[in-house]
Design a protein around this motif. Structure first.
Motif, PDB file in Angstrom:
ATOM      1  N   ALA A   1     -36.572  34.899 107.035  1.00  0.00           N
ATOM      2  CA  ALA A   1     -36.136  36.252 107.394  1.00  0.00           C
ATOM      3  C   ALA A   1     -37.040  36.855 108.465  1.00  0.00           C
ATOM      4  CB  ALA A   1     -36.115  37.143 106.153  1.00  0.00           C
ATOM      5  N   ARG A   2     -38.342  36.619 108.348  1.00  0.00           N
ATOM      6  CA  ARG A   2     -39.279  37.166 109.336  1.00  0.00           C
ATOM      7  C   ARG A   2     -39.102  36.513 110.699  1.00  0.00           C
ATOM      8  NH1 ARG A   2     -43.578  40.559 109.133  1.00  0.00           N
ATOM      9  NH2 ARG A   2     -44.218  40.925 111.243  1.00  0.00           N
ATOM     10  N   MET A   3     -38.876  35.208 110.705  1.00  0.00           N
ATOM     11  CA  MET A   3     -38.674  34.520 111.983  1.00  0.00           C
ATOM     12  C   MET A   3     -37.373  34.966 112.646  1.00  0.00           C
ATOM     13  SD  MET A   3     -40.195  30.727 111.279  1.00  0.00           S
ATOM     14  CE  MET A   3     -40.306  30.251 113.008  1.00  0.00           C
ATOM     15  N   LEU A   4     -36.340  35.220 111.854  1.00  0.00           N
ATOM     16  CA  LEU A   4     -35.087  35.754 112.406  1.00  0.00           C
ATOM     17  C   LEU A   4     -35.318  37.129 113.027  1.00  0.00           C
ATOM     18  CD1 LEU A   4     -32.178  34.972 109.929  1.00  0.00           C
ATOM     19  CD2 LEU A   4     -32.396  34.248 112.292  1.00  0.00           C
ATOM     20  N   LEU A   5     -36.042  37.979 112.321  1.00  0.00           N
ATOM     21  CA  LEU A   5     -36.334  39.317 112.823  1.00  0.00           C
ATOM     22  C   LEU A   5     -37.141  39.254 114.113  1.00  0.00           C
ATOM     23  CD1 LEU A   5     -36.243  42.392 112.281  1.00  0.00           C
ATOM     24  CD2 LEU A   5     -38.404  42.108 111.065  1.00  0.00           C
ATOM     25  N   ASP A   6     -38.161  38.404 114.142  1.00  0.00           N
ATOM     26  CA  ASP A   6     -38.979  38.266 115.345  1.00  0.00           C
ATOM     27  C   ASP A   6     -38.162  37.717 116.515  1.00  0.00           C
ATOM     28  OD1 ASP A   6     -41.130  39.246 113.972  1.00  0.00           O
ATOM     29  OD2 ASP A   6     -42.133  37.315 113.733  1.00  0.00           O
ATOM     30  N   GLN A   7     -37.254  36.784 116.244  1.00  0.00           N
ATOM     31  CA  GLN A   7     -36.418  36.218 117.294  1.00  0.00           C
ATOM     32  C   GLN A   7     -35.469  37.280 117.853  1.00  0.00           C
ATOM     33  OE1 GLN A   7     -36.689  33.111 118.496  1.00  0.00           O
ATOM     34  NE2 GLN A   7     -35.063  33.385 119.971  1.00  0.00           N
TER      35      GLN A   7
ATOM     36  N   ARG B   1     -31.148  27.583 114.897  1.00  0.00           N
ATOM     37  CA  ARG B   1     -30.573  26.258 114.651  1.00  0.00           C
ATOM     38  C   ARG B   1     -30.291  26.033 113.172  1.00  0.00           C
ATOM     39  NH1 ARG B   1     -34.587  21.465 114.327  1.00  0.00           N
ATOM     40  NH2 ARG B   1     -36.465  22.424 113.526  1.00  0.00           N
ATOM     41  N   PHE B   2     -30.849  26.877 112.300  1.00  0.00           N
ATOM     42  CA  PHE B   2     -30.571  26.818 110.868  1.00  0.00           C
ATOM     43  C   PHE B   2     -29.502  27.859 110.551  1.00  0.00           C
ATOM     44  CE2 PHE B   2     -35.063  25.670 111.395  1.00  0.00           C
ATOM     45  CZ  PHE B   2     -34.996  24.364 110.953  1.00  0.00           C
ATOM     46  N   ARG B   3     -28.427  27.413 109.956  1.00  0.00           N
ATOM     47  CA  ARG B   3     -27.305  28.299 109.674  1.00  0.00           C
ATOM     48  C   ARG B   3     -27.686  29.420 108.715  1.00  0.00           C
ATOM     49  NH1 ARG B   3     -22.464  25.156 107.485  1.00  0.00           N
ATOM     50  NH2 ARG B   3     -23.748  25.168 105.618  1.00  0.00           N
ATOM     51  N   ASP B   4     -28.500  29.119 107.739  1.00  0.00           N
ATOM     52  CA  ASP B   4     -28.910  30.121 106.760  1.00  0.00           C
ATOM     53  C   ASP B   4     -30.249  29.719 106.152  1.00  0.00           C
ATOM     54  OD1 ASP B   4     -28.213  28.035 105.062  1.00  0.00           O
ATOM     55  OD2 ASP B   4     -26.414  29.004 104.311  1.00  0.00           O
ATOM     56  N   ARG B   5     -30.734  30.523 105.232  1.00  0.00           N
ATOM     57  CA  ARG B   5     -32.044  30.261 104.631  1.00  0.00           C
ATOM     58  C   ARG B   5     -32.040  29.010 103.759  1.00  0.00           C
ATOM     59  NH1 ARG B   5     -32.594  35.105 100.185  1.00  0.00           N
ATOM     60  NH2 ARG B   5     -30.989  34.312  98.792  1.00  0.00           N
ATOM     61  N   ASP B   6     -30.875  28.639 103.230  1.00  0.00           N
ATOM     62  CA  ASP B   6     -30.790  27.424 102.425  1.00  0.00           C
ATOM     63  C   ASP B   6     -31.017  26.182 103.288  1.00  0.00           C
ATOM     64  OD1 ASP B   6     -30.214  28.994 100.212  1.00  0.00           O
ATOM     65  OD2 ASP B   6     -28.050  28.848 100.528  1.00  0.00           O
ATOM     66  N   ARG B   7     -30.468  26.191 104.491  1.00  0.00           N
ATOM     67  CA  ARG B   7     -30.692  25.060 105.414  1.00  0.00           C
ATOM     68  C   ARG B   7     -32.154  24.983 105.840  1.00  0.00           C
ATOM     69  NH1 ARG B   7     -26.144  21.663 106.428  1.00  0.00           N
ATOM     70  NH2 ARG B   7     -24.446  22.837 105.528  1.00  0.00           N
ATOM     71  N   PHE B   8     -32.757  26.140 106.036  1.00  0.00           N
ATOM     72  CA  PHE B   8     -34.176  26.173 106.393  1.00  0.00           C
ATOM     73  C   PHE B   8     -35.020  25.611 105.248  1.00  0.00           C
ATOM     74  CE2 PHE B   8     -38.262  28.549 106.667  1.00  0.00           C
ATOM     75  CZ  PHE B   8     -38.705  28.020 107.869  1.00  0.00           C
ATOM     76  N   ALA B   9     -34.690  25.993 104.016  1.00  0.00           N
ATOM     77  CA  ALA B   9     -35.430  25.501 102.851  1.00  0.00           C
ATOM     78  C   ALA B   9     -35.241  24.001 102.682  1.00  0.00           C
ATOM     79  CB  ALA B   9     -34.987  26.239 101.596  1.00  0.00           C
TER      80      ALA B   9
END
Length: 163
Positions: A108-114, A23-31
């Protein structure tokens, strides 16, 4: 929980509050969502940033604890923090930069796990399907799987309808 400084309760908090990481487009949105994206607080010639008070404070706390745990040990995070301090940043500015960096690592880790979870299939392991082997998804029938006819002596021993 493989990340240094993330325990069971922190991992559960991350998974529960984040939900689907896509649901987050990139790491900047997550931050920005977790409050580690710096806000511009410059005035005149002075260029500075401050920590956002917005965002998910619970996740921000998880990242803060992760940062403190890693700073207590000699880790690459400690080297990063020390280099920020050597650049003339205050301890709070260096900590803010560190939390943002850890936010990127968690994302990055959550993306990899997903991606691993999506690749694994419905049973949690690669190659699994939704078909159950108990319902006979194996359609090949061997000779031992076929019913056997009754022996001849049981056929002749059956009572006749006239008796």
């Amino acid at each position: 929980m493989d990340l240094h400084g993330i325990g069971p309760s922190s991992a559960a908090r991350l998974l529960a509050d984040t939900g689907d990481i896509h649901r987050f487009r990139d790491r900047d949105r997550f931050a920005s969502w977790n409050g580690t994206a710096p806000l511009d607080a410059s005035s005149g010639d002075q260029q500075r940033h401050r920590l956002s008070r917005a965002g998910n404070r619970k996740i921000n706390r998880v990242l803060h604890i992760m940062a403190i745990v890693q700073l207590r040990n000699h880790t690459p995070v400690r080297v990063y923090y020390d280099s920020r301090r050597a650049d003339g940043k205050t301890s709070m500015e260096a900590l803010r930069a560190l939390k943002r960096r850890l936010s990127n690592v968690v994302y990055a880790r959550m993306l990899l796990d997903q991606r691993r979870h999506e690749w694994a299939g419905p049973g949690g392991q690669s190659g699994t399907t939704l078909d159950s082997s108990a319902t006979g998804s194996n359609r090949h029938t061997d000779t031992s799987d076929k019913p056997h006819p009754r022996p001849d002596n049981q056929i002749n021993a059956a009572p006749s309808p006239t008796s």
